[in-house]
Write a protein that holds these residues in place. Structure first.
Motif, PDB file in Angstrom:
ATOM      1  N   MET A  39       0.878  -1.181   0.107  1.00 35.22           N
ATOM      2  CA  MET A  39       0.064   0.183  -0.044  1.00 35.22           C
ATOM      3  C   MET A  39       0.808   1.269   0.057  1.00 35.22           C
ATOM      4  SD  MET A  39      -2.805  -1.354   2.779  1.00 35.22           S
ATOM      5  CE  MET A  39      -3.502   0.496   3.091  1.00 35.22           C
ATOM      6  N   ALA A  40       1.977   1.357   0.959  1.00 33.97           N
ATOM      7  CA  ALA A  40       2.562   2.535   0.839  1.00 33.97           C
ATOM      8  C   ALA A  40       3.548   2.733  -0.316  1.00 33.97           C
ATOM      9  CB  ALA A  40       3.931   2.290   1.982  1.00 33.97           C
ATOM     10  N   PHE A  41       3.799   1.725  -1.060  1.00 31.80           N
ATOM     11  CA  PHE A  41       4.605   1.600  -2.180  1.00 31.80           C
ATOM     12  C   PHE A  41       3.699   2.162  -3.438  1.00 31.80           C
ATOM     13  CE2 PHE A  41       5.283  -0.511  -6.510  1.00 31.80           C
ATOM     14  CZ  PHE A  41       6.349  -0.045  -6.738  1.00 31.80           C
ATOM     15  N   LEU A  42       2.495   1.411  -3.554  1.00 28.06           N
ATOM     16  CA  LEU A  42       1.395   1.932  -4.511  1.00 28.06           C
ATOM     17  C   LEU A  42       1.175   3.831  -4.385  1.00 28.06           C
ATOM     18  CD1 LEU A  42      -0.659  -1.010  -4.813  1.00 28.06           C
ATOM     19  CD2 LEU A  42       1.047  -0.163  -6.396  1.00 28.06           C
ATOM     20  N   VAL A  43       1.009   4.140  -2.901  1.00 29.14           N
ATOM     21  CA  VAL A  43       0.644   5.413  -2.618  1.00 29.14           C
ATOM     22  C   VAL A  43       1.682   6.274  -3.033  1.00 29.14           C
ATOM     23  CG1 VAL A  43       0.241   7.033  -1.200  1.00 29.14           C
ATOM     24  CG2 VAL A  43      -0.953   4.873  -0.774  1.00 29.14           C
ATOM     25  N   ILE A  44       3.038   5.961  -2.895  1.00 31.73           N
ATOM     26  CA  ILE A  44       4.153   6.819  -2.978  1.00 31.73           C
ATOM     27  C   ILE A  44       4.494   6.936  -4.463  1.00 31.73           C
ATOM     28  CG2 ILE A  44       6.676   6.943  -2.807  1.00 31.73           C
ATOM     29  CD1 ILE A  44       6.356   5.930  -0.156  1.00 31.73           C
ATOM     30  N   LEU A  45       4.304   5.717  -5.294  1.00 32.58           N
ATOM     31  CA  LEU A  45       4.282   5.620  -6.791  1.00 32.58           C
ATOM     32  C   LEU A  45       3.217   6.487  -7.384  1.00 32.58           C
ATOM     33  CD1 LEU A  45       5.862   4.199  -9.120  1.00 32.58           C
ATOM     34  CD2 LEU A  45       4.134   2.642  -8.953  1.00 32.58           C
ATOM     35  N   SER A  46       2.089   6.513  -6.932  1.00 30.22           N
ATOM     36  CA  SER A  46       0.820   7.341  -7.612  1.00 30.22           C
ATOM     37  C   SER A  46       1.142   8.843  -7.285  1.00 30.22           C
ATOM     38  CB  SER A  46      -0.378   6.901  -6.987  1.00 30.22           C
ATOM     39  OG  SER A  46      -0.726   5.577  -7.104  1.00 30.22           O
ATOM     40  N   ILE A  47       1.560   8.980  -6.282  1.00 22.85           N
ATOM     41  CA  ILE A  47       1.822  10.609  -6.184  1.00 22.85           C
ATOM     42  C   ILE A  47       2.916  11.080  -6.960  1.00 22.85           C
ATOM     43  CG2 ILE A  47       2.892  12.282  -4.313  1.00 22.85           C
ATOM     44  CD1 ILE A  47       1.396  10.647  -2.179  1.00 22.85           C
ATOM     45  N   TRP A  48       4.034  10.210  -6.948  1.00 23.28           N
ATOM     46  CA  TRP A  48       5.023  10.611  -8.049  1.00 23.28           C
ATOM     47  C   TRP A  48       4.627  10.950  -9.358  1.00 23.28           C
ATOM     48  CZ3 TRP A  48       8.065   7.500 -11.501  1.00 23.28           C
ATOM     49  CH2 TRP A  48       9.045   8.201 -11.932  1.00 23.28           C
ATOM     50  N   LEU A  49       3.886   9.618  -9.740  1.00 18.43           N
ATOM     51  CA  LEU A  49       3.456   9.666 -11.134  1.00 18.43           C
ATOM     52  C   LEU A  49       2.525  10.755 -11.595  1.00 18.43           C
ATOM     53  CD1 LEU A  49       3.199   5.720 -11.748  1.00 18.43           C
ATOM     54  CD2 LEU A  49       5.035   7.209 -12.744  1.00 18.43           C
ATOM     55  N   THR A  50       1.823  11.248 -10.680  1.00 18.52           N
ATOM     56  CA  THR A  50       0.771  11.978 -10.787  1.00 18.52           C
ATOM     57  C   THR A  50       1.009  13.382 -10.485  1.00 18.52           C
ATOM     58  OG1 THR A  50      -0.567  11.591  -8.826  1.00 18.52           O
ATOM     59  CG2 THR A  50      -1.265  10.488 -10.667  1.00 18.52           C
ATOM     60  N   SER A  51       2.331  13.717 -10.123  1.00 18.39           N
ATOM     61  CA  SER A  51       2.767  14.975  -9.899  1.00 18.39           C
ATOM     62  C   SER A  51       3.138  16.139 -11.112  1.00 18.39           C
ATOM     63  CB  SER A  51       3.804  15.266  -8.853  1.00 18.39           C
ATOM     64  OG  SER A  51       5.002  14.522  -9.346  1.00 18.39           O
ATOM     65  N   ASN A  52       2.652  17.183 -10.889  1.00 14.35           N
ATOM     66  CA  ASN A  52       3.193  17.961 -12.146  1.00 14.35           C
ATOM     67  C   ASN A  52       2.654  17.563 -13.565  1.00 14.35           C
ATOM     68  OD1 ASN A  52       4.545  19.598 -10.197  1.00 14.35           O
ATOM     69  ND2 ASN A  52       6.483  18.444 -10.366  1.00 14.35           N
ATOM     70  N   LEU A  53       1.360  17.417 -13.550  1.00 15.75           N
ATOM     71  CA  LEU A  53       0.708  16.965 -14.834  1.00 15.75           C
ATOM     72  C   LEU A  53       0.630  17.996 -15.589  1.00 15.75           C
ATOM     73  CD1 LEU A  53      -1.502  14.038 -13.763  1.00 15.75           C
ATOM     74  CD2 LEU A  53       0.856  13.836 -14.468  1.00 15.75           C
ATOM     75  N   LYS A  54       0.448  17.946 -16.965  1.00 15.19           N
ATOM     76  CA  LYS A  54       0.277  19.174 -17.763  1.00 15.19           C
ATOM     77  C   LYS A  54      -0.763  18.681 -18.653  1.00 15.19           C
ATOM     78  CE  LYS A  54       3.963  21.285 -16.397  1.00 15.19           C
ATOM     79  NZ  LYS A  54       3.806  22.485 -15.334  1.00 15.19           N
ATOM     80  N   VAL A  55      -1.554  19.768 -19.268  1.00 21.69           N
ATOM     81  CA  VAL A  55      -2.623  19.575 -20.184  1.00 21.69           C
ATOM     82  C   VAL A  55      -1.955  18.811 -21.485  1.00 21.69           C
ATOM     83  CG1 VAL A  55      -4.583  20.419 -21.430  1.00 21.69           C
ATOM     84  CG2 VAL A  55      -3.986  21.408 -19.271  1.00 21.69           C
ATOM     85  N   VAL A  56      -0.967  19.225 -22.023  1.00 21.62           N
ATOM     86  CA  VAL A  56      -0.242  18.682 -22.893  1.00 21.62           C
ATOM     87  C   VAL A  56       0.856  18.070 -22.397  1.00 21.62           C
ATOM     88  CG1 VAL A  56       0.847  19.193 -25.074  1.00 21.62           C
ATOM     89  CG2 VAL A  56      -1.030  20.446 -24.611  1.00 21.62           C
ATOM     90  N   PHE A  64       3.617   8.216 -20.254  1.00 23.80           N
ATOM     91  CA  PHE A  64       3.495   6.815 -19.794  1.00 23.80           C
ATOM     92  C   PHE A  64       2.551   6.291 -18.796  1.00 23.80           C
ATOM     93  CE2 PHE A  64       4.539   3.706 -16.303  1.00 23.80           C
ATOM     94  CZ  PHE A  64       4.642   2.612 -16.928  1.00 23.80           C
ATOM     95  N   VAL A  65       2.152   7.352 -17.829  1.00 21.86           N
ATOM     96  CA  VAL A  65       0.788   7.288 -17.273  1.00 21.86           C
ATOM     97  C   VAL A  65      -0.371   7.353 -18.082  1.00 21.86           C
ATOM     98  CG1 VAL A  65      -0.381   8.263 -15.356  1.00 21.86           C
ATOM     99  CG2 VAL A  65       2.012   8.182 -15.116  1.00 21.86           C
ATOM    100  N   GLU A  66      -0.437   8.215 -18.974  1.00 20.58           N
ATOM    101  CA  GLU A  66      -1.745   8.419 -19.770  1.00 20.58           C
ATOM    102  C   GLU A  66      -1.850   7.287 -20.653  1.00 20.58           C
ATOM    103  OE1 GLU A  66      -1.717  11.943 -21.912  1.00 20.58           O
ATOM    104  OE2 GLU A  66      -1.948  13.372 -19.982  1.00 20.58           O
TER     105      GLU A  66
END
Length: 228
Positions: A39-56, A64-66
């Motif tokens: 759970m901790a790994f997935l939460v940290i990974l999710s926060i890292w992958l979804t930080s500073n997202l741009k419209v483009v 990769f995430v999209e």
């Protein structure tokens, strides 16, 4: 073979990782601790992958995430249809958890999916969601009426399916994970060098990921069946 039997029993035994000294001592099983780590790994990974997202998208990480999100959404859309999209976040979460649970053995941690309590809990959660989807899609009256279809005489069988479905999900996941362990131990006894490594890559990685997919695939099918 005696050592194999002892090792198998140790895998079936849910050992206590530590005890919380309240109410006379509450034992925390190893499988729960492993689940907390995942759970901790997935939460940290999710926060890292979804930080500073741009419209483009401007980074390979966001692309990769999209790509993963679109692929998974398309996969479950084919099964659930438009009305079942609200269940995709749960299915993807379970998929990621089981995949990590089956792969965590590669770093020396006992996979929580070897604990029958864990697989049973996940199966019950999935079937509760299936029945909720049935009530949501058909209404309470339609859901109750579905137990009498196609004819009232088979109502007891339809009711039994509510228990049989989580049991099959639970035992399929638990049995495959435990079966992979037994096969690997037998291979190590017969061919102790080199060959076990190849089979380990198959059972620990490929088979572990396949079992995660099969679990959520069947859950999605049950949800689709309940909504129809």
């Amino acid at each position: 073979m005696g050592n194999l039997a002892e090792e198998l029993m140790s895998q079936l035994t849910c050992e206590t990782a530590f005890t919380i000294p309240i109410f006379g001592g509450i034992g925390i099983p190893e499988s729960v601790v492993a689940t907390w780590i995942i759970m901790a790994f997935l939460v940290i990974l999710s926060i890292w992958l979804t930080s500073n997202l741009k419209v483009v998208p401007t980074s390979k990480r966001q692309v990769f995430v999209e790509t993963c999100v679109v692929t998974l959404q398309g996969l479950f859309d084919d099964i659930l249809g438009e009305h079942g999209r609200k269940y995709i976040p749960y299915l993807v979460t379970v998929l990621l958890y089981i995949a990590c649970a089956n792969l965590i053995g590669l770093v020396g941690i006992k996979p929580p999916t070897k604990d029958l309590n864990i697989t049973a809990g996940m199966a019950i959660m999935s079937i509760v969601l299936v029945q909720f989807a049935g009530i949501k899609g058909k209404g309470t009256k339609g859901w109750l009426k579905s137990f009498t279809q196609p004819m009232a005489i088979i109502t007891p069988i339809n009711i039994m399916e509510v228990i049989i479905k989580p049991l099959s999900l639970c035992m399929r996941l638990f049995g495959n994970v435990l079966g992979s362990f037994v096969v690997m131990e037998l291979i190590k006894i017969i061919v102790p060098a080199f060959v076990p490594l190849v089979f380990s890559l198959y059972f620990d990685i490929f088979d572990g990921l396949i079992q995660a997919y099969v679990f959520v695939f069947l859950t999605a099918l049950f949800i689709k069946e309940a909504m129809e």
